[in-house]
Design an enzyme around this catalytic site. Structure first.
Site, PDB file in Angstrom:
ATOM      1  N   HIS A  83       4.955 115.244 -40.515  1.00 26.75           N
ATOM      2  CA  HIS A  83       3.779 114.622 -39.879  1.00 26.75           C
ATOM      3  C   HIS A  83       3.170 115.518 -38.811  1.00 26.75           C
ATOM      4  O   HIS A  83       1.997 115.375 -38.474  1.00 26.75           O
ATOM      5  CB  HIS A  83       4.103 113.218 -39.354  1.00 26.75           C
ATOM      6  CG  HIS A  83       4.899 113.141 -38.094  1.00 26.75           C
ATOM      7  ND1 HIS A  83       6.262 112.889 -38.076  1.00 26.75           N
ATOM      8  CD2 HIS A  83       4.537 113.247 -36.796  1.00 26.75           C
ATOM      9  CE1 HIS A  83       6.679 112.844 -36.825  1.00 26.75           C
ATOM     10  NE2 HIS A  83       5.649 113.059 -36.023  1.00 26.75           N
ATOM     11  N   ASP A 218      11.126 113.929 -43.364  1.00 22.55           N
ATOM     12  CA  ASP A 218       9.979 114.278 -42.513  1.00 22.55           C
ATOM     13  C   ASP A 218      10.132 115.698 -41.953  1.00 22.55           C
ATOM     14  O   ASP A 218      10.435 115.890 -40.779  1.00 22.55           O
ATOM     15  CB  ASP A 218       9.859 113.252 -41.380  1.00 22.55           C
ATOM     16  CG  ASP A 218       8.528 113.332 -40.657  1.00 22.55           C
ATOM     17  OD1 ASP A 218       7.774 114.291 -40.893  1.00 22.55           O
ATOM     18  OD2 ASP A 218       8.236 112.438 -39.840  1.00 22.55           O
ATOM     19  N   SER A 647       8.785 114.644 -31.569  1.00 24.59           N
ATOM     20  CA  SER A 647       8.683 114.832 -33.018  1.00 24.59           C
ATOM     21  C   SER A 647       8.868 116.306 -33.340  1.00 24.59           C
ATOM     22  O   SER A 647       8.203 117.167 -32.778  1.00 24.59           O
ATOM     23  CB  SER A 647       7.312 114.367 -33.517  1.00 24.59           C
ATOM     24  OG  SER A 647       7.200 112.971 -33.457  1.00 24.59           O
TER      25      SER A 647
END
Length: 712
Positions: A83, A218, A647
């Protein structure tokens, strides 16, 4: 869809007496080494941060100004979240080469794809510059001190001797009680190396967002390039892979509950030191207000998305964006209540007052200020969310700025082109008819929830939803703003250039538009009745928070404090752990490929699975990437204290080896931004076994594995 809840017979309380009490996002020059060692760390603080020799900090970067990434090979190979790299993957995608759907894997360095404008930042050094910034501000009034601090920051920034590729950023910590200078090396040639298809990289998408059990791969791979001297350089075909001072060995050892782990990255924002009254207001008033508006918007969008595939495709990204923090706030409220955050804060305040009676005056003043600000804060929460979620009002806000720019002479050709491009992008995924329904409903909510003194005169006419549906639809279908009405024989959908051909005519049209008039009245009422008072109280609260932070640190000598996150490099740590978020409900710490297959729904945009992954699963062709259960681990959880910005952060073991890639949190613990609690707070990571399994077995990109130092 089968939702796989992994039942584990572990005894959680056996873990938590050893877990960190306050969490922590520690400046790497000031890590809590004692507690990290007690929890099981085997390396030293010097191994994490050292400017005299290579250390782990030399392998951790801020990726493109927001996420975190880490170097995992001696050739500058960079690992971050799917992402985080999504925008770059999307830009390289086309109908012919749909890398979002199919994935992308370079077969060699020559096939790696450049990404204009993408940067990675290394933190070369951190200096405590508090004396230089605050030294001459004692006994000054707040406004005077603010001006002096601003000048001091400018002077100190200029005093550093830096290289052309470096910059110095000075950041306040502890609400302005301390200041640190960050010397940053920026690399500008960053190339896409590999990314799994979205059916792996975004598996579970909106439904599984913020949740565990999770089964998402991810991750994506990039590479840093440098000039022949290994220095930062603009993109050039002559650049070569960057040779890092340090890269992270990748461990594929099995994990077990209670293993020490730490996360190194750039967390965005936390507010751990607020007074109890502030937490009470967030929990009972502002979060519920924002949830309220998004709840209405999401339900209205969902009604059409469920019955119309074109709308589902068009609004998928928007829906996910709106649902993201809606879900986060719901979890935050629940977590604050379950962890008794307000009660714990109140108890702590009383303990501080017992040691330092002067703190009672501070707490009393907080109570007065937050209580006085509360109605304005609530009005602000509703206004910002209504404008954000009623797209007609979002558009009107954009056109409001357009009118101002035209009338003030600031709308030059370049600005106009940028504005049209932004509008074109907006209209591409916009449904005016659907938006009219959302707008009508959130206007009714706004009219009914917010006291009349904060609203435009006569706004009570919007209290009736059914009447709103008729009124807003009528306005919308004749409006240039929504693209449904025409100007110069064109609409925003058919020919935006024609609509903008005569700027004066467009401005006159906009000023007569009922939707524009509605937005303008709402904005003017907000700017007059809410914004000034809210900001007036917030300025006083901010000044008091700085004082309260200093009082906490001076009074509670037994506590080791860390500064709230502010997008600077931090270390957080904890233990691999499952969770017990509700009575009789236990989540194990690890999910597996078999769980991916249990969730598999053929053709579904969230839970489809690539055929090759199905084949690998059916053949049990796992190579060296299976664990002791015979399955490939996918995701795992731990008690690391993370937030947005983490992240892509590396999750490391007790020896500093990479064991996972941070990408999310469990929603039951999202209150950790305000109140970390090891019972509920869990970060979610992609297991390195799954990352290497996908690279090796799924993508056949073993040349990338060969670059790495794999710890077996």
């Amino acid at each position: 869809m089968k939702r796989n809840i992994i039942i584990a017979g572990f005894f959680l309380s056996s873990i938590f007496p050893l877990a960190q009490q306050y969490g922590g996002m520690w400046i790497p020059t000031e890590v809590n080494e004692k507690e990290m060692k007690e929890l099981g760390m085997k390396i030293s603080a010097k191994d994490i941060w050292d400017t005299t020799k290579p250390s782990i900090k030399d392998a951790v970067v801020q990726f493109n100004g927001g996420c975190t990434a880490e170097i995992i090979s001696p050739k500058g190979l960079l690992l971050t979240n799917h992402h985080c790299g999504y925008g770059q993957i999307q830009k390289h995608s086309s109908v012919k080469n749909d890398y979002l759907a199919d994935g992308f894997w370079a077969k060699n360095n020559g096939e790696e794809l450049p990404n204009a404008g993408v940067t990675v930042d290394f933190i070369a050094d951190i200096k405590d510059v508090t004396p230089q910034i605050l030294g001459n501000t004692k006994n000054l009034e707040a406004k005077q001190a603010e001006d002096v601090i601003k000048n001091n920051i400018e002077t100190v920034t200029k005093s550093f001797k830096i290289e052309p590729y470096q910059k110095v950023v000075i950041k306040p910590m502890y609400y302005g009680n301390k200041y640190y200078a960050y010397i940053i090396d920026t690399y500008k040639d960053v190339r896409l190396v590999g990314a799994p298809p979205s059916s792996i990289g975004k598996f579970g998408s909106d439904t599984d967002n913020w949740v565990f059990p999770r089964h998402t791969g991810d991750f994506s791979l990039f590479r840093i390039y440098a000039d022949k001297n290994n220095k930062p350089a603009e993109y050039s075909k002559d650049n070569v892979p960057y040779r890092p001072k340090h890269f992270l060995p990748v461990s594929i050892k099995d994990k077990k509950e209670g293993d020490f782990t730490f996360v190194f990255g750039f967390p965005g924002r936390t507010t751990e030191y607020l007074p109890s009254i502030a937490v009470e207001k967030i929990m009972n008033e502002t979060d519920p207000a924002m949830i309220d508006v998004r709840d209405v918007a999401l339900k209205t969008l969902d009604e059409k998305m469920r019955t119309d595939q074109a709308t589902k495709i068009k609004y998928a990204s928007k829906y996910a964006s709106v649902a993201n923090y809606w879900k986060k706030w719901i979890g935050e409220v629940e977590g604050l209540k379950k962890s008794n955050a307000v009660g714990k804060k109140q108890k702590y305040e009383q303990a501080l007052i017992a040691k330092n009676p002067a703190i009672k005056t501070t707490i009393d003043e907080f109570n007065r200020l937050y209580t006085a600000q509360a109605p304005y804060a609530l009005s602000r929460a509703y206004y910002t969310e209504v404008v954000r979620n009623a797209e007609a009002l979002t558009l009107a806000n954009n056109y409001y700025n357009f009118i101002n720019a035209v009338e003030s002479g600031r709308m030059d050709a370049k600005t106009l082109e940028s504005f049209k491009n932004r509008m074109n992008s907006f209209y591409k995924d916009y449904d005016g008819e659907l938006d009219a329904k959302v707008t009508a409903k959130v206007l009714a909510l706004y009219a009914n929830r917010v006291p009349a003194q904060y609203l435009p005169a006569g706004f009570e006419k919007f209290k009736d939803v059914n009447q709103n549906l008729k009124t807003v639809e009528e306005w919308s279908k004749n409006s240039v703003i929504t693209g449904r009405g025409s100007l110069n024989g064109a609409t925003a959908y058919s020919d935006l250039n024609k609509v903008f051909a005569d700027q004066k005519a467009l401005v006159q049209n906009l000023k007569k538009d009922p939707l524009m008039q509605l937005f303008t009245s709402m904005r003017e009422a907000y700017m007059k009745n809410t914004d000034p008072k809210y900001n007036e109280y917030q300025s006083q609260i901010d000044a008091l928070q700085k004082k309260y932070m200093a009082q906490q640190m001076e009074t509670d000598r037994d506590r080791k404090f860390f500064p709230d996150a502010n997008s600077t490099l931090r270390v957080t740590y904890g233990k691999v752990a499952g969770s017990n978020p509700k009575d009789a409900l236990y989540y194990g710490y690890q999910t597996h490929l078999s769980g991916v297959m249990e969730k598999y729904i053929p053709g579904d945009y969230e839970f489809d699975v690539p055929q090759k992954l199905i084949d690998l699963y059916n053949k049990k062709d796992y190579g060296i990437y299976k664990n002791s259960t015979g399955d490939v681990p996918v995701n795992f959880t731990a008690t690391n204290h993370t937030t947005g910005g983490n992240s892509g952060s590396p999750a490391l073991d007790a020896n500093g080896n990479l064991i996972g890639l941070n990408f999310d949190r469990q929603w039951e613990g999202t209150m950790s931004d305000i109140n970390y609690d090891p019972k509920f707070s869990r970060n979610i990571m992609v297991d390195t076994k799954y990352i290497l399994f996908i690279i090796d077995k799924f993508a056949n990109a073993k040349w990338l594995i060969d670059e790495m130092k794999v710890v077996k």
